[in-house]
Write a protein that holds these residues in place. Sequence first.
Motif, PDB file in Angstrom:
ATOM      1  N   THR A 182      -9.289  -0.346   9.497  1.00 43.42           N
ATOM      2  CA  THR A 182     -10.707   0.165   9.506  1.00 43.42           C
ATOM      3  C   THR A 182     -10.672   0.621   8.352  1.00 43.42           C
ATOM      4  OG1 THR A 182      -9.950   2.688  10.285  1.00 43.42           O
ATOM      5  CG2 THR A 182     -10.372   1.712  11.541  1.00 43.42           C
ATOM      6  N   GLU A 183     -12.283   0.428   7.763  1.00 49.95           N
ATOM      7  CA  GLU A 183     -12.409   1.370   6.278  1.00 49.95           C
ATOM      8  C   GLU A 183     -11.821   2.340   5.945  1.00 49.95           C
ATOM      9  OE1 GLU A 183     -16.484   0.775   3.287  1.00 49.95           O
ATOM     10  OE2 GLU A 183     -16.097   0.632   5.425  1.00 49.95           O
ATOM     11  N   SER A 184     -12.307   3.563   6.655  1.00 52.61           N
ATOM     12  CA  SER A 184     -12.258   5.276   6.428  1.00 52.61           C
ATOM     13  C   SER A 184     -10.247   4.736   6.430  1.00 52.61           C
ATOM     14  CB  SER A 184     -12.465   5.667   7.675  1.00 52.61           C
ATOM     15  OG  SER A 184     -12.418   5.214   8.893  1.00 52.61           O
ATOM     16  N   LEU A 185     -10.046   4.535   7.128  1.00 54.45           N
ATOM     17  CA  LEU A 185      -8.099   4.716   7.127  1.00 54.45           C
ATOM     18  C   LEU A 185      -7.454   3.492   6.108  1.00 54.45           C
ATOM     19  CD1 LEU A 185      -5.375   3.724  10.367  1.00 54.45           C
ATOM     20  CD2 LEU A 185      -5.191   2.881   8.303  1.00 54.45           C
ATOM     21  N   SER A 186      -8.143   3.037   5.327  1.00 58.79           N
ATOM     22  CA  SER A 186      -7.591   2.734   4.251  1.00 58.79           C
ATOM     23  C   SER A 186      -7.996   3.362   3.010  1.00 58.79           C
ATOM     24  CB  SER A 186      -8.271   1.223   4.520  1.00 58.79           C
ATOM     25  OG  SER A 186      -9.170   1.144   4.373  1.00 58.79           O
ATOM     26  N   MET A 187      -8.256   3.448   2.404  1.00 63.03           N
ATOM     27  CA  MET A 187      -9.516   4.925   2.387  1.00 63.03           C
ATOM     28  C   MET A 187      -8.546   6.641   2.083  1.00 63.03           C
ATOM     29  SD  MET A 187     -10.537   2.686   0.281  1.00 63.03           S
ATOM     30  CE  MET A 187     -11.410   4.172  -0.705  1.00 63.03           C
ATOM     31  N   LEU A 188      -7.959   6.885   3.299  1.00 57.52           N
ATOM     32  CA  LEU A 188      -7.635   8.080   3.159  1.00 57.52           C
ATOM     33  C   LEU A 188      -6.334   8.307   1.845  1.00 57.52           C
ATOM     34  CD1 LEU A 188      -6.841   9.396   6.885  1.00 57.52           C
ATOM     35  CD2 LEU A 188      -8.969   9.635   5.788  1.00 57.52           C
ATOM     36  N   ASP A 189      -5.604   7.629   2.009  1.00 51.87           N
ATOM     37  CA  ASP A 189      -4.029   7.220   0.719  1.00 51.87           C
ATOM     38  C   ASP A 189      -4.667   6.222   0.454  1.00 51.87           C
ATOM     39  OD1 ASP A 189      -2.846   8.146  -0.528  1.00 51.87           O
ATOM     40  OD2 ASP A 189      -1.752   8.556   0.671  1.00 51.87           O
ATOM     41  N   PRO A 190      -5.535   5.541  -0.956  1.00 46.79           N
ATOM     42  CA  PRO A 190      -5.605   4.300  -1.355  1.00 46.79           C
ATOM     43  C   PRO A 190      -3.718   3.825  -1.847  1.00 46.79           C
ATOM     44  CG  PRO A 190      -7.701   5.276  -2.013  1.00 46.79           C
ATOM     45  CD  PRO A 190      -6.422   6.626  -1.296  1.00 46.79           C
ATOM     46  N   VAL A 191      -3.771   4.811  -2.294  1.00 47.95           N
ATOM     47  CA  VAL A 191      -2.573   4.317  -3.233  1.00 47.95           C
ATOM     48  C   VAL A 191      -1.665   4.389  -2.046  1.00 47.95           C
ATOM     49  CG1 VAL A 191      -0.389   5.284  -4.980  1.00 47.95           C
ATOM     50  CG2 VAL A 191      -2.846   5.588  -5.478  1.00 47.95           C
ATOM     51  N   THR A 192      -0.960   4.765  -0.588  1.00 41.52           N
ATOM     52  CA  THR A 192       0.116   4.946  -0.091  1.00 41.52           C
ATOM     53  C   THR A 192      -0.776   3.273   0.544  1.00 41.52           C
ATOM     54  OG1 THR A 192       0.834   6.675   0.361  1.00 41.52           O
ATOM     55  CG2 THR A 192       1.387   5.779   2.595  1.00 41.52           C
ATOM     56  N   SER A 193      -1.563   3.161   1.376  1.00 37.42           N
ATOM     57  CA  SER A 193      -2.762   1.873   2.703  1.00 37.42           C
ATOM     58  C   SER A 193      -2.204   1.452   1.273  1.00 37.42           C
ATOM     59  CB  SER A 193      -3.712   2.227   2.155  1.00 37.42           C
ATOM     60  OG  SER A 193      -4.172   3.298   3.381  1.00 37.42           O
ATOM     61  N   ILE A 194      -2.316   0.808   0.498  1.00 40.30           N
ATOM     62  CA  ILE A 194      -2.144  -0.045  -0.620  1.00 40.30           C
ATOM     63  C   ILE A 194      -0.105  -0.742  -0.441  1.00 40.30           C
ATOM     64  CG2 ILE A 194      -1.649  -1.634  -3.059  1.00 40.30           C
ATOM     65  CD1 ILE A 194      -4.430  -0.226  -3.477  1.00 40.30           C
ATOM     66  N   SER A 195       0.107   0.638  -0.662  1.00 41.01           N
ATOM     67  CA  SER A 195       2.001  -0.656  -0.972  1.00 41.01           C
ATOM     68  C   SER A 195       1.832  -0.202   0.855  1.00 41.01           C
ATOM     69  CB  SER A 195       2.575   0.820  -1.305  1.00 41.01           C
ATOM     70  OG  SER A 195       3.797   1.222  -1.333  1.00 41.01           O
ATOM     71  N   LEU A 196       1.995  -0.010   2.267  1.00 41.05           N
ATOM     72  CA  LEU A 196       2.318  -0.725   2.826  1.00 41.05           C
ATOM     73  C   LEU A 196       1.243  -2.155   3.544  1.00 41.05           C
ATOM     74  CD1 LEU A 196       3.516   0.003   6.198  1.00 41.05           C
ATOM     75  CD2 LEU A 196       1.350   1.364   6.028  1.00 41.05           C
ATOM     76  N   MET A 197       0.555  -1.522   2.865  1.00 42.28           N
ATOM     77  CA  MET A 197      -0.042  -3.330   3.476  1.00 42.28           C
ATOM     78  C   MET A 197       0.090  -4.289   2.356  1.00 42.28           C
ATOM     79  SD  MET A 197      -4.201  -2.539   2.536  1.00 42.28           S
ATOM     80  CE  MET A 197      -5.464  -1.197   3.693  1.00 42.28           C
ATOM     81  N   GLN A 198       0.540  -4.209   1.598  1.00 44.00           N
ATOM     82  CA  GLN A 198       1.574  -4.947   0.849  1.00 44.00           C
ATOM     83  C   GLN A 198       2.532  -5.130   1.762  1.00 44.00           C
ATOM     84  OE1 GLN A 198       0.230  -6.611  -2.185  1.00 44.00           O
ATOM     85  NE2 GLN A 198       1.830  -8.163  -1.035  1.00 44.00           N
ATOM     86  N   ARG A 199       3.444  -4.696   1.429  1.00 41.93           N
ATOM     87  CA  ARG A 199       5.133  -4.669   2.482  1.00 41.93           C
ATOM     88  C   ARG A 199       4.147  -5.628   3.596  1.00 41.93           C
ATOM     89  NH1 ARG A 199       5.664   0.033   1.682  1.00 41.93           N
ATOM     90  NH2 ARG A 199       5.244   0.998   3.438  1.00 41.93           N
ATOM     91  N   LEU A 200       3.339  -5.725   4.333  1.00 44.05           N
ATOM     92  CA  LEU A 200       3.312  -6.022   5.301  1.00 44.05           C
ATOM     93  C   LEU A 200       2.505  -7.273   5.290  1.00 44.05           C
ATOM     94  CD1 LEU A 200       1.100  -3.412   7.601  1.00 44.05           C
ATOM     95  CD2 LEU A 200       2.858  -4.376   8.012  1.00 44.05           C
ATOM     96  N   LYS A 201       1.385  -7.477   4.138  1.00 45.55           N
ATOM     97  CA  LYS A 201       1.434  -9.132   3.695  1.00 45.55           C
ATOM     98  C   LYS A 201       2.460  -9.721   3.172  1.00 45.55           C
ATOM     99  CE  LYS A 201      -2.257 -11.378   2.587  1.00 45.55           C
ATOM    100  NZ  LYS A 201      -2.921 -11.309   1.502  1.00 45.55           N
ATOM    101  N   ASP A 202       3.236  -9.072   2.438  1.00 37.60           N
ATOM    102  CA  ASP A 202       4.911 -10.015   2.215  1.00 37.60           C
ATOM    103  C   ASP A 202       5.613 -10.695   3.388  1.00 37.60           C
ATOM    104  OD1 ASP A 202       4.441  -9.130  -0.474  1.00 37.60           O
ATOM    105  OD2 ASP A 202       5.763  -7.814  -0.492  1.00 37.60           O
ATOM    106  N   ILE A 203       5.568  -9.561   4.566  1.00 40.43           N
ATOM    107  CA  ILE A 203       6.043 -10.754   5.878  1.00 40.43           C
ATOM    108  C   ILE A 203       5.204 -11.612   6.006  1.00 40.43           C
ATOM    109  CG2 ILE A 203       6.132 -10.355   8.609  1.00 40.43           C
ATOM    110  CD1 ILE A 203       6.004  -6.847   8.113  1.00 40.43           C
ATOM    111  N   GLY A 204       3.718 -12.137   5.869  1.00 40.91           N
ATOM    112  CA  GLY A 204       3.334 -13.040   5.826  1.00 40.91           C
ATOM    113  C   GLY A 204       2.273 -12.644   6.874  1.00 40.91           C
TER     114      GLY A 204
END
Length: 841
Positions: free
Chosen positions: A578-600
Motif C-alpha cells: 500500500t502507498e501509506s505503508l511504503s511512506m511510513l519509513d521510506p528509507v527502510t521501505s526502499i531498502s527492503l523493496m530493493q532486496r525483494l526486487k533483487d530476488i526477481g
Amino acid sequence: MTTILQANGFEDCATIEDLSEFTVLIVDDSPLNLDVAVACLESRGYRTLSAENGVQALQIAMEHQPSLILLDVMMPEMNGFETCRKLKKLSGCDDIPVIFMTALSDVKSKKAGFDAGGVDYVTKPFQVEELAARVHTHIALKVAYRHLKDSELRYRKLVETTPDAILVEGEEGIVFLNSAAVKMLKADNPDKLLGGALLDFVLDDQKEYAAMQLKQACSVDRSAGPPEVMLLQQLTGGRVEVEVNCIPISYHRSPCHMFVLRDITERRRQEAAIEFQATHDALTGLPNRSLFLDRVTQSINHARRNESRLALIFIDLDKFKLINDTLGHNAGDDLLRIMSKRLQECTRNCDTLARFGGDEFVLLVDNLESEADLTHLAARLISSVSAPVLLLGQSHSITCSLGISSFPEDGDNVEVLMRHADIAMYRAKESGRNSYQFFTHQMQDRLNERLKLESSLKQALENDEFVLHYQPQVDLSTGKIIGLEALIRWQSPTLGLVPPGDFIPAAEEGRLISAIGEWVIFAVCKRLQSWRRQGLKIVPVAINISALQFMEQKTEELVKQALNEYMVEPKYLELELTESLSMLDPVTSISLMQRLKDIGVSLSIDDFGTGYSNLSYLKRFPVNKLKIDKSFVSGLTNNPDDYSIVKAIIRMSQSLGLKTIAEGAETAGQIALLAAENCDAIQGFYFSRPLPEAEICAMLKERPRLDISEFGRNKDRGAVLVVDDDVNILRSIKRILRDEAYEVLVASNTEDAYEVLARREVAVIVSDLQMPGESGVQFFSKIKTMHPRSLRILLTGHGSSESLEGAINQGEIYRYISKPWDNAHLLETLGAAFKQYEKGV
C-alpha cells in the motif's frame, strides 16, 4: 600498680594504673617535714619534688608543672599564701591544686588560704595517713576533672561537627546553636539567631500547629517517640523541611530545651520521586494504571454521594505498532510523549489522563455536565491527535479511536466502566478508526462475536480453512489476461465462505495477519507449481502484503523460502504494497523493496492516490506499476475530480516509466475513458469477478480476451445527446430530429448520460433542468470539465432568469430553450450549436 582512689564517700571516681605519673611538689622550710612527706608519698608510688621556700617552689612549678603542691604556710621571705597567689598567675600553673600544710587552725587563716587559691588544709603536725588520703583525693578529683574536660571537649566537637542542626532554647530564647544550625537557617552571623525562638522560623499560618508539635516533641513521654516534622523558613526566604527532636537539658544551670533538627528536604524529594515513579508512567509522566484506578474509585464514590456523573474515555492510537516497527522504538516513544502533551491540553484540571502502556491512554472526565460536553471533548481529542507530527524529520498523520463509558449509566464500578470503554473503543476501530463511540450494551455482544471470530481464525489457520480466489488483470492494448490477483477467502465450516472484509480487521487486531499473510505466500507458490505441472500457461500472481507483515522484515526470507520450496520462477510473483505503508519509513521501505526486487519478484504500489506520497521518494521506489485505487475509478465517468486524478496518475506513471492498472473497473464507460487516457490494464467485475481455483484454471486454459474494439471512442461529429427523465420528451425530440443529419442518442438520467459520453464523442448535449438526483446545471458543470468540447443546451420550463443567467455567465451552458419549445427555434439552436462545435474542432 592500680589504685582505686576514694573521695568523700564515692568510689571509682578515677582508676589510676600508675601513680608514678603524678608528681607532688612539697614546699616546707623544715627538712624534717620534707623528709616525712616525701617518704609518705613515694612509698605509695608518687614522684616527688622538694622546695624549701616560695621562690624555689615557683621556679620548680614553672619548670615541672607538678600534679599537686603541698605548701607550707609559715615560711621566711614569702609565706605560703603569697606563693599560692603568684603561682595562680603563672601560665600553666593556675590549675595545679594546692594543699596548705600549717599549724594555723583558725577560720580566718583557712579563709585566707582558700582565697589565695588553695583547695585543702593539712594540719601540722600531720598524720601520714591523712596526708596520703588528702593527696589521693585531690589527685582523683584532678583526674576526674581532666576526664570531664576531655568529655566536654569531645561533646563540643561532636556538636560542632554533626550534620544535624542543634540549638538550645531557654526562657531568654536561643542561647546556643552549632554551625550546622547557622548554615541551615542561612544566617551570615550566628548572633542574628541568638535570643530568638525556633517558632520564629515557622510560617505564620503554621505557627499554631508548630507550637503544638514542639510541645509534643518536648514532652517527657515523647522523648523516645518519632520526631516531629516541620517546615522552616530560612532567613533568605527559602524553605527547609526538618525532623525535630527535643531533649530537656540544663544549660549554665538554667532549664532549657535542646532541639536537634535534621534536614529531610532531599530525603523527601527522593521519597516523592520514588512515589512518583511508582504511580506514574516513566515515559510520559502521566498517572499509571494503579494511580488512575484509585482516582476513578474516589471519583465514583464522590459522584455516588453527590448524585453526579463522570465518564471514562479510552484512547488508542491507530496503527501505532506500525509506526513503532517502521521508525523504531525511539520514534515511537517520541510520538507517545507528543501525543500525551496534546491530549493533556484538551483536558481540565479536574480531569485525569493516564497511560496504561503501549499506545493506550485513558481519560477520567470528572463532574460531567452533559453528553454534549463529552461529544465536544471527543472531537477535540481526535482533532488534536490528527494534526501532523514530525518524526525523524518527516511529517506523519496519526489518528486515534475513542471509546466512552459513563457513570452511572454504563456501570457502577471501575472495572465495569473500564471494560465498557474498552469495548466502545474497539467498536470505533471497527467503524473505520479516527472516530469515537459511546458504549451501548449491544457492543458487548459484538465484542463477544469478535473474540469468538478471533478464536475461530486461529482454528482456521490450524485446520487449513482458508482458500484463494483469483481476479484477472487485463491488458487494455491487447485484451489479454496478463496477471491475477490472489484474494483470500475463509471457507468456514459454520459460516460458509467469508469475504476478507469480514475477518481481516479481526485478524489485524488479533495479531494473526502476519501468519495469514505467510500462508498466502506459500499457497500462491504452491498453486503456481501445480498449474505449471498441469501444463497451464501461467501468468504472474499478485499478493497483498500487510503493513505488519512487511515491517516485521521477514517478507524477504519468506518469499525466498516459498519460491525455492515450490521451484517457482520469481517473475511469476508480484507483491502489492500500500502507498501509506511504503511512506511510513521510506528509507527502510526502499531498502527492503530493493532486496525483494533483487530476488526477481515484481512490486507494485496498491491503492495509489489514497495515501500521502512524497514524489521524491516515489521515483526511488523500485516498483513496476501503480494500481489506481477503485475509489477514483468508480467516479471516473461522473466526477471531474476523480477523472482529473486518474489522468494525473497515468501521466505521472508514464513519466516515471511505470505501468498503471485500474482497480474496480465495472462499466464500459470507465474502461473506455481509461483506454483513451492510455491506462495499461484494468481489473474489475466488468471482465470477471474473483474466481475460485477451478474456474480460474479453466479461464487460463480458454484464454478469453476483452474486446478492445468496444471501447474506442466514436469520433462521429453529428451526435446529439438528449437527457430527460420524461420519456415523452425524449420521443418528441427524436421525432423532430428524424429528418435531420444528426445521430440522436438519449438517456433518461445523468448516470446513463455519463456512460454514453465516456464511450463516444458527442457534439451537442440537450438536458432538462429538473431531474431527480442531479439538476441540469450540476450535470453541465461536470461536463464542462470532463468533456469541454461538447456544446451544452439547457431545456427548461422552471429555471429563474437569475439561475439561467448565472449558468450562462459561468460558461456552463451554450443556450437554453424554454418548454414548451418552438420546433423551428429548437432546430435553429441545434444548427447554431453544431456550427460552433465544428469551429472548435
